[in-house]
Scaffold this active site. Structure first.
Site, PDB file in Angstrom:
ATOM      1  N   CYS A   1     -67.439 -14.281 -64.798  1.00  0.00           N
ATOM      2  CA  CYS A   1     -68.872 -14.234 -64.493  1.00  0.00           C
ATOM      3  C   CYS A   1     -69.486 -15.630 -64.535  1.00  0.00           C
ATOM      4  CB  CYS A   1     -69.594 -13.297 -65.457  1.00  0.00           C
ATOM      5  SG  CYS A   1     -69.199 -11.563 -65.143  1.00  0.00           S
TER       6      CYS A   1
ATOM      7  N   CYS B   1     -68.223  -6.607 -64.299  1.00  0.00           N
ATOM      8  CA  CYS B   1     -69.206  -6.863 -65.356  1.00  0.00           C
ATOM      9  C   CYS B   1     -70.638  -6.775 -64.814  1.00  0.00           C
ATOM     10  CB  CYS B   1     -69.029  -8.259 -65.924  1.00  0.00           C
ATOM     11  SG  CYS B   1     -67.468  -8.552 -66.729  1.00  0.00           S
TER      12      CYS B   1
ATOM     13  N   GLU C   1     -73.048  -8.893 -65.229  1.00  0.00           N
ATOM     14  CA  GLU C   1     -73.560 -10.170 -64.718  1.00  0.00           C
ATOM     15  C   GLU C   1     -73.230 -10.332 -63.235  1.00  0.00           C
ATOM     16  OE1 GLU C   1     -71.824  -9.571 -67.419  1.00  0.00           O
ATOM     17  OE2 GLU C   1     -72.197 -11.021 -69.015  1.00  0.00           O
TER      18      GLU C   1
ATOM     19  N   ASN D   1     -72.472  -3.013 -65.980  1.00  0.00           N
ATOM     20  CA  ASN D   1     -71.024  -2.959 -65.774  1.00  0.00           C
ATOM     21  C   ASN D   1     -70.613  -1.601 -65.212  1.00  0.00           C
ATOM     22  OD1 ASN D   1     -71.788  -2.161 -68.437  1.00  0.00           O
ATOM     23  ND2 ASN D   1     -69.668  -2.235 -69.124  1.00  0.00           N
TER      24      ASN D   1
ATOM     25  N   CYS E   1     -68.253 -13.401 -69.640  1.00  0.00           N
ATOM     26  CA  CYS E   1     -66.823 -13.726 -69.505  1.00  0.00           C
ATOM     27  C   CYS E   1     -66.659 -14.905 -68.544  1.00  0.00           C
ATOM     28  CB  CYS E   1     -66.040 -12.503 -69.021  1.00  0.00           C
ATOM     29  SG  CYS E   1     -66.141 -12.217 -67.249  1.00  0.00           S
TER      30      CYS E   1
ATOM     31  N   GLU F   1     -67.203   0.501 -64.631  1.00  0.00           N
ATOM     32  CA  GLU F   1     -65.774   0.557 -64.942  1.00  0.00           C
ATOM     33  C   GLU F   1     -65.039   1.456 -63.948  1.00  0.00           C
ATOM     34  OE1 GLU F   1     -65.512   1.500 -69.143  1.00  0.00           O
ATOM     35  OE2 GLU F   1     -66.153  -0.550 -69.630  1.00  0.00           O
TER      36      GLU F   1
HETATM   37  N1  THU Z   1     -68.520  -6.690 -69.715  1.00  0.00           N
HETATM   38  C1  THU Z   1     -69.667  -7.047 -69.084  1.00  0.00           C
HETATM   39  O1  THU Z   1     -70.255  -6.266 -68.334  1.00  0.00           O
HETATM   40  N2  THU Z   1     -70.153  -8.291 -69.309  1.00  0.00           N
HETATM   41  C2  THU Z   1     -69.622  -9.181 -70.178  1.00  0.00           C
HETATM   42  O2  THU Z   1     -70.185 -10.252 -70.369  1.00  0.00           O
HETATM   43  C3  THU Z   1     -68.368  -8.887 -70.858  1.00  0.00           C
HETATM   44  C4  THU Z   1     -67.766  -7.572 -70.567  1.00  0.00           C
HETATM   45  C5  THU Z   1     -68.040  -5.319 -69.552  1.00  0.00           C
HETATM   46  C6  THU Z   1     -66.743  -5.129 -68.831  1.00  0.00           C
HETATM   47  C7  THU Z   1     -66.271  -3.811 -69.398  1.00  0.00           C
HETATM   48  O3  THU Z   1     -66.864  -2.749 -68.692  1.00  0.00           O
HETATM   49  C8  THU Z   1     -66.820  -3.785 -70.813  1.00  0.00           C
HETATM   50  O4  THU Z   1     -67.858  -4.756 -70.824  1.00  0.00           O
HETATM   51  C9  THU Z   1     -65.809  -4.108 -71.884  1.00  0.00           C
HETATM   52  O5  THU Z   1     -65.171  -5.292 -71.628  1.00  0.00           O
END
Ligand code: THU
Length: 136
Positions: free
Chosen positions: A95, A58, A60, A47, A92, A49
């Site tokens: 994804c 994310c 995925e 991920n 999520c 940000e």
């Molecule tokens: N996130 C992911 O990378 N994958 C997931 O399946 C759920 C959420 C990340 C997005 C964000 O950077 C952090 O997790 C918190 O939501």
């Protein structure tokens, strides 16, 4: 429930390595993902940000885009998703939809760094994806 397959631990290891490269200074929630093709090519993502929060992507989707950008658009075998928590991750909705574009019946392996494991399928996680041909 699906069983873990030979090779899943390797995929989890790659996802766990990618997780270490996550850029998550805001949530502190680092996620790693690795997707493998049936020809045994693996692409990983973490991920990433952003200060604007909403532009965060994310792990995925990063993994899927890395694979597609390398020319892989079909014949996927599995994706592993790893977090460092006492509970398993779950992808999520965004994804799930992005994965469905390329692999609607993909095996999904959920894992924690401490060794929790669960195997499922994208079909179970997203039974009715929005895809051409799925319109009702
Ligand atoms: N996130 C992911 O990378 N994958 C997931 O399946 C759920 C959420 C990340 C997005 C964000 O950077 C952090 O997790 C918190 O939501």
């Amino acid at each position: 429930m699906e069983k873990l397959a030979p090779g899943d631990e390797d995929l989890i290891r790659v996802a766990a390595l990618a997780r270490q490269r996550a850029y998550a200074p805001y949530s502190k929630y680092k996620v790693g993902a690795a997707i493998r093709t049936k020809r045994n090519k693996i692409y990983s993502g973490a991920n990433v940000e952003n200060a604007s929060y909403g532009l965060t992507v994310c792990a995925e989707r990063c993994a899927v885009w890395a694979a597609v950008a390398a020319g892989e658009t079909k014949d996927y075998d599995a994706i592993a998703i790893v977090i460092d928590d006492d509970k398993l991750p779950t992808p999520c909705g965004a994804c799930r939809q992005v994965i469905a574009e390329f692999a609607p019946d993909l095996r999904v392996v959920l894992a924690t760094t401490a060794g929790m494991r669960k195997a499922t399928t994208l079909t179970a996680l997203l039974p009715e994806p929005f895809l051409p041909g799925n319109l009702v």
